[in-house]
Design a protein around this motif. Structure first.
Motif, PDB file in Angstrom:
ATOM      1  N   LEU A  59       0.854  -1.186   0.000  1.00  0.00           N
ATOM      2  CA  LEU A  59       0.000   0.000   0.000  1.00  0.00           C
ATOM      3  C   LEU A  59       0.892   1.239   0.000  1.00  0.00           C
ATOM      4  O   LEU A  59       1.540   1.544   1.000  1.00  0.00           O
ATOM      5  CB  LEU A  59      -0.906   0.011   1.238  1.00  0.00           C
ATOM      6  CG  LEU A  59      -1.818   1.229   1.380  1.00  0.00           C
ATOM      7  CD1 LEU A  59      -2.819   1.290   0.226  1.00  0.00           C
ATOM      8  CD2 LEU A  59      -2.546   1.204   2.724  1.00  0.00           C
ATOM      9  N   TYR A  61       1.924   4.878   0.591  1.00  0.00           N
ATOM     10  CA  TYR A  61       1.370   5.871   1.512  1.00  0.00           C
ATOM     11  C   TYR A  61       2.295   7.069   1.613  1.00  0.00           C
ATOM     12  O   TYR A  61       3.502   6.936   1.850  1.00  0.00           O
ATOM     13  CB  TYR A  61       1.175   5.250   2.895  1.00  0.00           C
ATOM     14  CG  TYR A  61       0.602   6.190   3.943  1.00  0.00           C
ATOM     15  CD1 TYR A  61      -0.601   6.856   3.736  1.00  0.00           C
ATOM     16  CD2 TYR A  61       1.270   6.406   5.148  1.00  0.00           C
ATOM     17  CE1 TYR A  61      -1.130   7.716   4.689  1.00  0.00           C
ATOM     18  CE2 TYR A  61       0.751   7.250   6.119  1.00  0.00           C
ATOM     19  CZ  TYR A  61      -0.448   7.912   5.879  1.00  0.00           C
ATOM     20  OH  TYR A  61      -0.971   8.762   6.841  1.00  0.00           O
ATOM     21  N   VAL A  68      -3.022   7.841   0.029  1.00  0.00           N
ATOM     22  CA  VAL A  68      -2.602   6.539  -0.480  1.00  0.00           C
ATOM     23  C   VAL A  68      -2.728   6.548  -1.997  1.00  0.00           C
ATOM     24  O   VAL A  68      -3.552   7.274  -2.565  1.00  0.00           O
ATOM     25  CB  VAL A  68      -3.427   5.378   0.120  1.00  0.00           C
ATOM     26  CG1 VAL A  68      -3.210   5.269   1.612  1.00  0.00           C
ATOM     27  CG2 VAL A  68      -4.911   5.530  -0.204  1.00  0.00           C
ATOM     28  N   LEU A  70      -3.614   4.221  -5.135  1.00  0.00           N
ATOM     29  CA  LEU A  70      -4.273   2.967  -5.471  1.00  0.00           C
ATOM     30  C   LEU A  70      -4.308   2.779  -6.985  1.00  0.00           C
ATOM     31  O   LEU A  70      -4.144   3.741  -7.740  1.00  0.00           O
ATOM     32  CB  LEU A  70      -5.696   2.948  -4.913  1.00  0.00           C
ATOM     33  CG  LEU A  70      -5.805   3.055  -3.381  1.00  0.00           C
ATOM     34  CD1 LEU A  70      -7.265   3.138  -2.952  1.00  0.00           C
ATOM     35  CD2 LEU A  70      -5.115   1.880  -2.699  1.00  0.00           C
ATOM     36  N   MET A  90      -4.130  -2.352  -4.552  1.00  0.00           N
ATOM     37  CA  MET A  90      -2.836  -1.772  -4.266  1.00  0.00           C
ATOM     38  C   MET A  90      -1.791  -2.418  -5.165  1.00  0.00           C
ATOM     39  O   MET A  90      -2.087  -3.374  -5.883  1.00  0.00           O
ATOM     40  CB  MET A  90      -2.481  -1.979  -2.789  1.00  0.00           C
ATOM     41  CG  MET A  90      -2.666  -3.392  -2.309  1.00  0.00           C
ATOM     42  SD  MET A  90      -2.852  -3.509  -0.518  1.00  0.00           S
ATOM     43  CE  MET A  90      -1.166  -3.619  -0.019  1.00  0.00           C
ATOM     44  N   THR A 186      -6.042  -5.089   0.062  1.00  0.00           N
ATOM     45  CA  THR A 186      -6.219  -3.648   0.249  1.00  0.00           C
ATOM     46  C   THR A 186      -7.052  -3.347   1.487  1.00  0.00           C
ATOM     47  O   THR A 186      -6.750  -2.408   2.240  1.00  0.00           O
ATOM     48  CB  THR A 186      -6.883  -3.036  -0.999  1.00  0.00           C
ATOM     49  OG1 THR A 186      -6.180  -3.463  -2.174  1.00  0.00           O
ATOM     50  CG2 THR A 186      -6.858  -1.522  -0.940  1.00  0.00           C
TER      51      THR A 186
END
Length: 205
Positions: A59, A61, A68, A70, A90, A186
């Motif tokens: 993920l 970040y 985040v 995606l 992700m 995710t």
């Protein structure tokens, strides 16, 4: 209520293993017996096993922006069970060479999202579907800058068509709550981040 302490079964015997299909993935049929909770060995049973490479999911970040990154791509497994088989996920990839999970995380971030991770935080490891598959997932949080992230990515040679989008943490969590994000890795990673976000932002901001 007093619980009776029982030993944990550890023994199993595979008497025969048959290969049913061999492609990029493999399907085997196993004939086996295993130890019972009450003691002794059970009768022989047969089980189909979907043999997969282990997977790495990350993920991305940005702790400073609390965002985040995606991705969206078409998933054949969702074709007949949802109205939209383009799933929000992700960054992820398979360990299909002699690589460490961290190496896969960095490689897939570049290929799928055009991102570079400055750090990786191990979240957990788990079996997503051990009733019929031996796939094992390594789950990470990746430190990145979300500034300028976006666009279409993926390897044309692998038929990838991946759209990258940036989400605020709150919007991504709402998508989990609304069921718009229905990818297990995710969901797990977002819930973990919700529990550990204060610490992560303190260290990575």
């Amino acid at each position: 209520m007093t619980q009776t302490t029982r030993s944990v079964p550890t023994a199993f015997e595979i008497s025969r293993r048959e290969n049913c299909f061999q492609g990029f993935y493999r399907l085997d049929k196993l004939f086996l017996r295993h130890e019972l909770f009450e003691g002794g060995m059970g009768r022989e049973i047969s089980r189909e096993l979907f043999v997969r490479h282990d997977a790495v999911c990350v993920l991305p970040y940005d702790a400073r922006r609390d965002e985040v990154v995606l991705i969206e791509q078409f998933r054949v497994g969702a074709l007949e069970k949802t109205g939209n088989p383009w799933l929000i996920e992700m960054v992820a990839g398979l360990i299909d060479k002699e690589e460490e999970p961290e190496e896969v995380a960095h490689r897939e971030a570049e290929e799928e999202a055009g991102l570079t991770f400055s750090a990786l935080w191990p979240i957990t490891k788990y079996f997503p579907s051990p009733g019929g598959s031996d796939e094992f997932v390594h789950l990470f949080l990746g430190q990145c800058s979300s500034q300028g992230a976006g666009g279409i990515h993926g390897l044309e040679s692998e038929g990838e068509d991946i759209r990258v989008t940036v989400w605020s943490f709150d919007d991504a969590m709402q998508a989990v709550a609304d069921g718009r994000i229905m990818n297990a890795a995710t969901i797990i990673a977002m819930q973990w981040l919700a529990l550990n976000r204060t610490e992560i932002r303190g260290l990575w901001s």
